[in-house]
Each structure stands twice: as structure tokens, then as C-alpha cells.
Design an enzyme around this catalytic site. Structure first.
Site, PDB file in Angstrom:
ATOM      1  N   ASP A 112       0.947  -1.239  -0.007  1.00 27.79           N
ATOM      2  CA  ASP A 112       0.034   0.029   0.123  1.00 27.79           C
ATOM      3  C   ASP A 112       0.978   1.157   0.155  1.00 27.79           C
ATOM      4  OD1 ASP A 112      -2.535   1.429   0.298  1.00 27.79           O
ATOM      5  OD2 ASP A 112      -2.151   1.904   2.306  1.00 27.79           O
ATOM      6  N   THR A 145      -3.368   5.520  -4.291  1.00 27.80           N
ATOM      7  CA  THR A 145      -2.333   6.247  -3.647  1.00 27.80           C
ATOM      8  C   THR A 145      -1.000   5.850  -4.304  1.00 27.80           C
ATOM      9  OG1 THR A 145      -1.654   4.381  -1.966  1.00 27.80           O
ATOM     10  CG2 THR A 145      -2.957   6.322  -1.155  1.00 27.80           C
ATOM     11  N   THR A 146      -0.466   4.634  -4.792  1.00 26.20           N
ATOM     12  CA  THR A 146       0.606   4.514  -5.524  1.00 26.20           C
ATOM     13  C   THR A 146       0.402   5.177  -6.876  1.00 26.20           C
ATOM     14  OG1 THR A 146       0.760   2.380  -4.684  1.00 26.20           O
ATOM     15  CG2 THR A 146       2.287   2.889  -6.262  1.00 26.20           C
ATOM     16  N   ASP A 443      -9.196  -0.168   1.696  1.00 23.44           N
ATOM     17  CA  ASP A 443      -9.227   0.348  -0.020  1.00 23.44           C
ATOM     18  C   ASP A 443     -10.352   0.063  -0.465  1.00 23.44           C
ATOM     19  OD1 ASP A 443      -6.572   0.939   0.725  1.00 23.44           O
ATOM     20  OD2 ASP A 443      -5.465  -0.115  -0.904  1.00 23.44           O
TER      21      ASP A 443
HETATM   22  P1  ADP Z   1      -2.845   2.035  -6.170  1.00 26.61           P
HETATM   23  O1  ADP Z   1      -2.264   2.231  -4.541  1.00 26.61           O
HETATM   24  O2  ADP Z   1      -2.664   3.052  -6.956  1.00 26.61           O
HETATM   25  O3  ADP Z   1      -4.143   1.921  -5.875  1.00 26.61           O
HETATM   26  P2  ADP Z   1      -2.276  -0.583  -6.791  1.00 26.61           P
HETATM   27  O4  ADP Z   1      -1.047  -1.402  -6.422  1.00 26.61           O
HETATM   28  O5  ADP Z   1      -3.457  -1.193  -6.138  1.00 26.61           O
HETATM   29  O6  ADP Z   1      -1.931   0.855  -6.454  1.00 26.61           O
HETATM   30  O7  ADP Z   1      -2.502  -0.807  -8.427  1.00 26.61           O
HETATM   31  C1  ADP Z   1      -3.616  -0.102  -9.313  1.00 26.61           C
HETATM   32  C2  ADP Z   1      -3.390  -0.340 -10.517  1.00 26.61           C
HETATM   33  O8  ADP Z   1      -3.519  -1.685 -10.952  1.00 26.61           O
HETATM   34  C3  ADP Z   1      -4.472   0.391 -11.335  1.00 26.61           C
HETATM   35  O9  ADP Z   1      -4.059   1.222 -12.406  1.00 26.61           O
HETATM   36  C4  ADP Z   1      -5.461  -0.670 -11.538  1.00 26.61           C
HETATM   37  O10 ADP Z   1      -6.153  -0.563 -12.746  1.00 26.61           O
HETATM   38  C5  ADP Z   1      -4.319  -1.823 -12.072  1.00 26.61           C
HETATM   39  N1  ADP Z   1      -4.875  -3.127 -11.935  1.00 26.61           N
HETATM   40  C6  ADP Z   1      -5.703  -3.769 -11.151  1.00 26.61           C
HETATM   41  N2  ADP Z   1      -5.903  -5.071 -11.343  1.00 26.61           N
HETATM   42  C7  ADP Z   1      -5.509  -5.155 -12.708  1.00 26.61           C
HETATM   43  C8  ADP Z   1      -5.539  -6.289 -13.517  1.00 26.61           C
HETATM   44  N3  ADP Z   1      -5.990  -7.479 -13.220  1.00 26.61           N
HETATM   45  N4  ADP Z   1      -4.640  -5.983 -14.862  1.00 26.61           N
HETATM   46  C9  ADP Z   1      -4.264  -4.815 -15.245  1.00 26.61           C
HETATM   47  N5  ADP Z   1      -4.000  -3.944 -14.288  1.00 26.61           N
HETATM   48  C10 ADP Z   1      -4.823  -4.025 -13.050  1.00 26.61           C
HETATM   49 MG    MG Z   2      -5.036  -0.108  -5.166  1.00 29.87          MG
END
Ligand code: ADP
Ligand code: MG
Length: 592
Positions: A112, A145-146, A443
């Protein structure tokens, strides 16, 4: 003040050497003479009218550090980029986790963004501004957040290239602002509508938030819990259809000792406390609950008091007095008809005993946040003074009972007056596991709440960012000159999200971006990257759905902070406060 002046003169003097220390010495060199000032107090400069003397002018305290112009700018950008680079590897379903160890050797393993940055205890001022982006994102949306931090870093990286071409920061800022407004507009236009009733979409949204997190194997189960929780606590205006949701109505409690799959949703509130006395009933039906935030104890006097007792009967009387005061407190509670006491502070042994005698179920040291939640759920009022406690202040719950969860006793408050309170009880093998599941659940609940409130969603997997980027390139053609370059740089920065998703999945980012661009040019607006195959996919159809606000918030806070950092050309940092020297013992007082 003991000031020693040692003057040696010459015709022209210039300060050459300034030494820091308790006594400051300004040595002004010249050809024949040396002029030295020895000060007891370095901030003090006595104005001396002397011919040809060049006096240093101090506008800042002595230990202030200052950096200005290009070097300030570059340092800030580098620091901010470093922060973004740190969390970049965690982005997306194939992102890795970080292990953070604090000074007490406590370990946090997480994916996270905001948690990582928080635990890192970052000190650089510009880097801290990036951390703020993550925090705002967390507060406003609960997820993404990332993404926000990575975007901010990339915007600054692109800006650096423009600075190298001698484009002025204000021009870049202007272009970035234009691009940001346009990006938000584009997102609004391309977004899809999601109804509260569409449970499938809600499940997909929760699932997307959970992808790639430690709890992925139990994703379906956990997504279902979060959807049920959110649907249960939301309030919809029957006329306007407007949805309101108070996230305080959802309590997320964690307990180790079982698998994720044993996590469950409880209607009502679960308090991580047991009853104070084993003589109390374990189970109360039709609970009338007194909520008290003061201690059921005899208060200690603020000043030390001495009571002189001269004979044993006096001691007995004194003890009886105390006892009757405590008994009185319990009587006051009993008189209101309460059969449950939830106390935010302590309950003494004696009143515990009296409460048990009256068959009152009592718990002590309930968390303040739980007290507030309980007040809302049971319709009770938190009282401080027992004298004021009346029957009408009591809350109501169908059942209050103690149950064993794992190897600990906890208290359920079920069938509350306001049925909107729920608790998600998360289970996991170890402390680190449940901690991470809790963050994931936060989240998921955050994005769901956001979706049901705003009703607008976009697709993930880099598709929304690619579409925004494409539209921004088109938009930049309407501008000219350097501003156009800045908008183009913004458009390019958007690509960092799909690129990072690809890189983290071990794919070739250039191939992936080329394929994505081609698909978007063909008009497939939700074309995103399938991180498992490396091919493009329609992310909306595949159910990678995220609330619109995740993207708009991330883009606007990332660009705002990038612009803010770009516009800084001077960093003035006051140094640490000089430590107070301990008073000397015995010796001569310092000559002043
Ligand atoms: P954040 O802290 O920004 O939420 P995450 O590590 O949760 O970071 O990653 C979020 C990103 O991953 C988003 O851009 C989301 O669209 C993408 N994402 C989530 N699931 C998938 C998937 N199955 N395939 C491709 N991208 C994905
Ligand atoms: Mg996320």
C-alpha cells in the site's frame, strides 16, 4: 556580555572566513593588518563606523541553510522522483511488496503506497510534499495512492527535460494546469455510470482494488464482505436517489488465528473487550446500554493528601465512606434501568463486584472511536457525569453478548436500534497478514463508498490513463510553442501507469505501449493491459473497474504538487535549535 575586540586595521577589508561556533570569529584579511572580532553572541553585530569597512549583513539566523536557483529546483525534483521510484515497483496486480522495519524492529509488509511512505518517515521537504499527495488520495478516495505518487514523480521527470531545454517553470506550470483540467474533463466524459443496484460492478470494483495484494487468494470472499457491508450502511434518498454513506458505520476488526476465509460480516458492533467480572451475565437480551466516558472509581486527589487516623474506628469509617461512594455510583446506573455498562475509562474492583451483583454486563476501557460508533448505533448518549444519567440517555440493542473469537473473548452488540452499523471481522494467520488484509479492506470499502456516492466509474489496467494521454496529445495541437511542449509532456507522463504495470509484470513496456496506442487509436477506449498475457484487453469488459474519483483525484493532486515543486527556486531551512547547555554545577557562572 563579554566582547573582545581585537582590531588590526588596513585600508580595505573583506570577510574571508566565517567560522561557526559559540564564539564567532570574523577574520578579515588584508595585506598588512588583520582585524578580528570575537563575539560572545554570534547573532550580535555591533555597528562600528569605520572607514572602508564592509560589514556582513545577516537577515537569517546563523544556522539557517539556504539553497536557491537551479540547484534548489533540481534537488527538489530529484527527491520527489526518488519517492515515486520507491513505490513504483508495488503498482498493480504484479507489483511487489515492501518490508519496512522501524526503530523498534517492528515489521510491516505491505503493498500500500501510503503505508509505505508513512512508515519511511521521510524528511526531505519536497519528498514530504509527495507523501502528502498519497495521504490526500487516501483520505479522499481510500485507494490509488501509488498511482498518484507515481504520476507526480513522472510529471516532475518530464518537467526536468523541459527545464533542460530552458523552458521557464512558469510556462511548464501553465501547460500542466491546462492539461490537468483537460484530463479531468476527459475522464468525466469517458466515464461510465454504475448503479448501486448493480452488485456485479461493485464486486468487480472491490476485486480490482484487491488485485495483487496479500489477500488475493481470498479476493472473492473479501470483496463480497466489503460489498455487503457498504450496501448495508448506505442510505438512499427515495426521491432524489442520492446516496449517502458514513464510513464510520463500518468497523473493520482484525483477529489472528484463522484463515482469511473465516472472515465475516457481523450486523452490529464487535468490541475487542471482555466483561470485567466473571460474575456478570454473558448474554443480555434487550440490552439497555449506559455509555459512560468517565471512570467508575474514586478519584485520586490532585495534590498529595495525608489523612491522620488516630483510632481503628476512624479507619473503618473512612473505608466505608469510600465503599458507599462507589456503591452509590453503581446505584445511579442501576436506577436508570441499564443492564449494560460500556465505560471508556476504568472500573474499580468494588464497583465491578456491585455491578455483577445487579446482573449488569460491563466492559471498561472501550476505545473512544468505538464509543462514538456505539452511541450512533444504539441511539444512546455518552455521559460523563453519572448524576445526569437518565433512562432516556440509554442506548438499545437486541443482544449484547460475550463470545470467544480465536483465543480471546470479545463482545458483540447486535440488533442495534440503528441497524446500519456493521463490523467486518477479518481473520488471518499472523499479525502481518491481518494487518495487510485490513489495509486492503480499507481500500475496497473506500472505493465502493466512492462509487455508490458518485455513480461514475472508469476502467483500470492503464486504459483510462492511455485514453487521457491520447486526448491530451490531440489537445496540445490546439496550443503552440512552449506551452504545447508542456501539455505534450503531461500527456507522455500519463503513460507511466500502463508502462509501470507492464514493467512490474516483467513485460516489455515498449511493445505493450505500442499495442495499447494502436488499440486506442482504433477507438477502443477501455483498452488496457492484461498483465498475465501481455496482450491488450477491454478492461471494462474484463471487470477491471475503478471509481472515477480515483483517477481524477490522483491526476489533480499529482499535477498540483508537481507544479508547486517546480515553482520553488529557493529553499530556506532553519537549522536545528541550538541545544540548551545544562546549567553548570558549582563552577563559576559564565561571564556575560
Ligand atoms: P494504487 O495504490 O494506486 O491503488 P495498486 O497497486 O492497487 O496501486 O495498483 C492499481 C493499478 O493496478 C490500477 O491502475 C489498476 O487499474 C491496476 N490493476 C488492477 N488490477 C489489474 C489487472 N488485473 N490487470 C491490470 N491492471 C490492474
Ligand atoms: Mg489499489
Amino acid at each position: 556580555m563579554n566582547v573582545v575586540f581585537l582590531y588590526v586595521f588596513n585600508s580595505s577589508m573583506s570577510p574571508k572566513n566565517i567560522e561557526r561556533g559559540k564564539n564567532f570569529m570574523y577574520i578579515l584579511y588584508n595585506t598588512n593588518f588583520i582585524y578580528t572580532h570575537l563575539f560572545q553572541d554570534n547573532a550580535y553585530w555591533r555597528s562600528k563606523k569605520m572607514s572602508n569597512q564592509v560589514q556582513p549583513i545577516y537577515i537569517l539566523p546563523e544556522n539557517t541553510q539556504r539553497q536557491s536557483g537551479k540547484s534548489a529546483q533540481r534537488n527538489n525534483i530529484t527527491a520527489a522522483k526518488m519517492v515515486a521510484e520507491t513505490v513504483r515497483t508495488t503498482l498493480g496486480p504484479k507489483g511487489m511488496d515492501k518490508m519496512l522495519v522501524d526503530s523498534l524492529n517492528d515489521v510491516v509488509v505491505t503493498n500500500d503506497g501510503v503505508t509505505i511512505l508513512d512508515e519511511m518517515a521521510i524528511e526531505h521537504p519536497a519528498a514530504k510534499m509527495i507523501v502528502e499527495v498519497a495521504k490526500t488520495q487516501e483520505d479522499e478516495v481510500g485507494d490509488g495512492t501509488t498511482t498518484a505518487v507515481v504520476l507526480a514523480g513522472e510529471l516532475l521527470k518530464q518537467a526536468e527535460t523541459l527545464l533542460d531545454q530552458n523552458i521557464h517553470p512558469t510556462v511548464i506550470s501553465k501547460g500542466y494546469r491546462l492539461a490537468m483540467t483537460k484530463a479531468v474533463d476527459v475522464l468525466n466524459i469517458i466515464s461510465e455510470t454504475a448503479s448501486v443496484k448493480n452488485r456485479d460492478i461493485l464486486m468487480q470494483i472491490a476485486g480490482t482494488a484487491m488485485n495483487g495484494k496479500g489477500a488475493e487468494s481470498a479476493k472473492d470472499k473479501l470483496a463480497e464482505l466489503s460489498v455487503r457491508a457498504v450496501l448495508q450502511v448506505l442510505e438512499q434518498d427515495p426521491k432524489t436517489g442520492e446516496v449517502n454513506i458514513n464510513l464510520d458505520d463500518i468497523k473493520i476488526e482484525k483477529k489472528t488465528g484463522a484463515s482469511y476465509n473465516d472472515s465475516k460480516l457481523i450486523n452490529g458492533i464487535l468490541i475487542d473487550k471482555e466483561r470485567v467480572h466473571s460474575g456478570m451475565p454473558k448474554h443480555i437480551k434487550n440490552a439497555k446500554i449506559a455509555l459512560v466516558d468517565s471512570a467508575i472509581e474514586i478519584k485520586n486527589t490532585e495534590i498529595d493528601a495525608k489523612i491522620q487516623i488516630t483510632d481503628p474506628t476512624q479507619l473503618q469509617a473512612f473505608l466505608e465512606q469510600e465503599e458507599s461512594m462507589l456503591r452509590n455510583m453503581v446505584e445511579k446506573i442501576k436506577k436508570t434501568g441499564a443492564n449494560v455498562l460500556l465505560c471508556q475509562k476504568g472500573i474499580d474492583d468494588l464497583p465491578q463486584h456491585y455491578l455483577a451483583q445487579h446482573g449488569i454486563f460491563a466492559i471498561r476501557r472501550v476505545k473512544k472511536s468505538d464509543m462514538e460508533r456505539l452511541a450512533r448505533a444504539t441511539g444512546g448518549k455518552i455521559m460523563t457525569n453519572l448524576d445526569d444519567l437518565k433512562e432516556t440517555d440509554l442506548g438499545f440493542a437486541g443482544i449484547v453478548e460475550e463470545t470467544k473469537i480465536g483465543d480471546e473473548e470479545m463482545t458483540y452488540v447486535k440488533q442495534c436500534k440503528n441497524a446500519k452499523s456493521v463490523t467486518i471481522l477479518l481473520r488471518g494467520g499472523t499479525e502481518h497478514v491481518v494487518d495487510e488484509i485490513k489495509r486492503v479492506m480499507d481500500d475496497a470499502v473506500g472505493v465502493l463508498a466512492n462509487t455508490v456516492k458518485n455513480g461514475k466509474v472508469v476502467a483500470g489496467a492503464g486504459s483510462a490513463e492511455m485514453e487521457v494521454s491520447r486526448e491530451l496529445y490531440k489537445y496540445s495541437d490546439k496550443h503552440s510553442g512552449r506551452e504545447q511542449l508542456a501539455i505534450k509532456a503531461f500527456a507522455q507522463a500519463m503513460e507511466i501507469i500502463p508502462r509501470t504495470l507492464a514493467e512490474n509484470a516483467g513485460l516489455d513496456p515498449i511493445n505493450v505501449l505500442t499495442d495499447l496506442k494502436a488499440a486506442h487509436d482504433k477507438g477502443i477506449k477501455w483498452s488496457g493491459i492484461n498483465v498475465y498475457t501481455g496482450k491488450t484487453m477491454d478492461a471494462y469488459k474484463e471487470g477491471m473497474i475503478e471509481p472515477l474519483k480515483i483517477k481524477t483525484q490522483a491526476i489533480s493532486s499529482a499535477s498540483e504538487v508537481a507544479v508547486m515543486i517546480l515553482r520553488i527556486d529557493d529553499v530556506i531551512a532553519s537549522g536545528p535549535q541550538p541545544e540548551q547547555a545544562p546549567p553548570e554545577q558549582g563552577g563559576m557562572p559564565p561571564m556575560m
